[in-house]
Write an enzyme that holds these catalytic residues in place. Sequence first.
Site, PDB file in Angstrom:
ATOM      1  N   ILE A  20      17.639  80.214 -25.584  1.00  0.00           N
ATOM      2  CA  ILE A  20      17.113  81.259 -24.706  1.00  0.00           C
ATOM      3  C   ILE A  20      16.743  80.648 -23.353  1.00  0.00           C
ATOM      4  CG2 ILE A  20      15.369  83.056 -24.419  1.00  0.00           C
ATOM      5  CD1 ILE A  20      17.286  83.551 -26.779  1.00  0.00           C
TER       6      ILE A  20
ATOM      7  N   GLY B 114       1.095  82.239 -28.475  1.00  0.00           N
ATOM      8  CA  GLY B 114       1.978  81.569 -27.525  1.00  0.00           C
ATOM      9  C   GLY B 114       2.582  82.544 -26.538  1.00  0.00           C
TER      10      GLY B 114
ATOM     11  N   ASN C 151       4.534  83.739 -32.466  1.00  0.00           N
ATOM     12  CA  ASN C 151       5.570  83.219 -31.577  1.00  0.00           C
ATOM     13  C   ASN C 151       5.368  81.749 -31.211  1.00  0.00           C
ATOM     14  OD1 ASN C 151       7.625  83.388 -29.209  1.00  0.00           O
ATOM     15  ND2 ASN C 151       5.705  82.816 -28.217  1.00  0.00           N
TER      16      ASN C 151
ATOM     17  N   TYR D 116      11.120  70.158 -37.238  1.00  0.00           N
ATOM     18  CA  TYR D 116      11.073  71.506 -36.662  1.00  0.00           C
ATOM     19  C   TYR D 116      11.874  72.476 -37.531  1.00  0.00           C
ATOM     20  CZ  TYR D 116      12.036  75.230 -33.232  1.00  0.00           C
ATOM     21  OH  TYR D 116      12.160  76.435 -32.581  1.00  0.00           O
TER      22      TYR D 116
ATOM     23  N   ALA E 232      12.608  72.203 -40.678  1.00  0.00           N
ATOM     24  CA  ALA E 232      11.903  72.398 -41.945  1.00  0.00           C
ATOM     25  C   ALA E 232      10.771  73.406 -41.801  1.00  0.00           C
ATOM     26  CB  ALA E 232      11.369  71.061 -42.448  1.00  0.00           C
ATOM     27  N   ALA E 233      10.031  73.290 -40.707  1.00  0.00           N
ATOM     28  CA  ALA E 233       8.930  74.222 -40.468  1.00  0.00           C
ATOM     29  C   ALA E 233       9.437  75.644 -40.297  1.00  0.00           C
ATOM     30  CB  ALA E 233       8.136  73.787 -39.234  1.00  0.00           C
ATOM     31  N   LYS E 234      10.509  75.808 -39.522  1.00  0.00           N
ATOM     32  CA  LYS E 234      11.045  77.151 -39.286  1.00  0.00           C
ATOM     33  C   LYS E 234      11.689  77.724 -40.554  1.00  0.00           C
ATOM     34  CE  LYS E 234       9.866  77.681 -34.978  1.00  0.00           C
ATOM     35  NZ  LYS E 234       8.844  78.695 -34.607  1.00  0.00           N
TER      36      LYS E 234
ATOM     37  N   SER F 139      13.637  80.342 -35.742  1.00  0.00           N
ATOM     38  CA  SER F 139      14.720  79.714 -34.988  1.00  0.00           C
ATOM     39  C   SER F 139      15.928  79.645 -35.893  1.00  0.00           C
ATOM     40  CB  SER F 139      14.316  78.301 -34.546  1.00  0.00           C
ATOM     41  OG  SER F 139      15.433  77.590 -34.048  1.00  0.00           O
TER      42      SER F 139
END
Length: 251
Positions: free
Chosen positions: A185, A17, A87, A152, A154-156, A139
């Site tokens: 950011i 990414g 990333n 999101y 949960a994934a991070k 994150s």
Amino acid sequence: MSGVENRLRGLSALVTGGAKGIGAGIVQRLAAEGARVVIFDIDRAAAEALGEARGGSTEAAVVDLTDQAAVAGEIARLGPFDIAVNNAGVDQHAFFTKTTPEDWTRLLAINLLSVFAVTHAVLPGMQAAGFGRIVNIGSEAGRVGSKGGSVYSAAKGGVIAFTKSIAIENARFGITANNVLPGPIDTPLLRAAVEKGGDSLMKAMEGATLLGRLGTPEEVAAAVAFLASREAGFVTGETLGVSGGMGISAG
């Protein structure tokens, strides 16, 4: 960057990414410090434009990170890599009851399973070399949760736990694995969200940090470059927030 221009000279880095936003900041920083950098991204035009701008030290490959076979094939073709920066990521703002199993599959595939695929493919080369740096971009949502971002988050959160496990398994090979957790950011993607959400969204994001401002891709990249360097050889299994104190503020 005085004094670190050659810190990564002789090292080969992969950044997923890496065409835009935080990823582009990381690519530029690692290349500026002397690394050869390969970008994996599905945005061919942006990846190739960044690669051309950086000159011979940066290459671009169009890779679907949800295709494990394609990831492994490109890493075999372009590697081995001393540094891998996972990333690539995608978010979807919706309350959990408004999401679908298809949403869950897509978010987990890009944010978590792609990290598995890349790490699985780069580790044998690092183990053989007796050196490696894996830096996973998570994150703060993976630590404190996110309203409207349950899958999101949960994934991070999974990335954080996975990174610690990889650090434990690979320390004997001279490989380190660490997490960097950005907060809000200032990227084109965030600016697009602000255009939809208005000034109140911007104020909410700034107010979520102790420093009361957005971060920059360059600030995230500086942390990544340190963790990717030989200087960080005694740092592994750690989770570093680059979020203006967001984790503390949220607590």
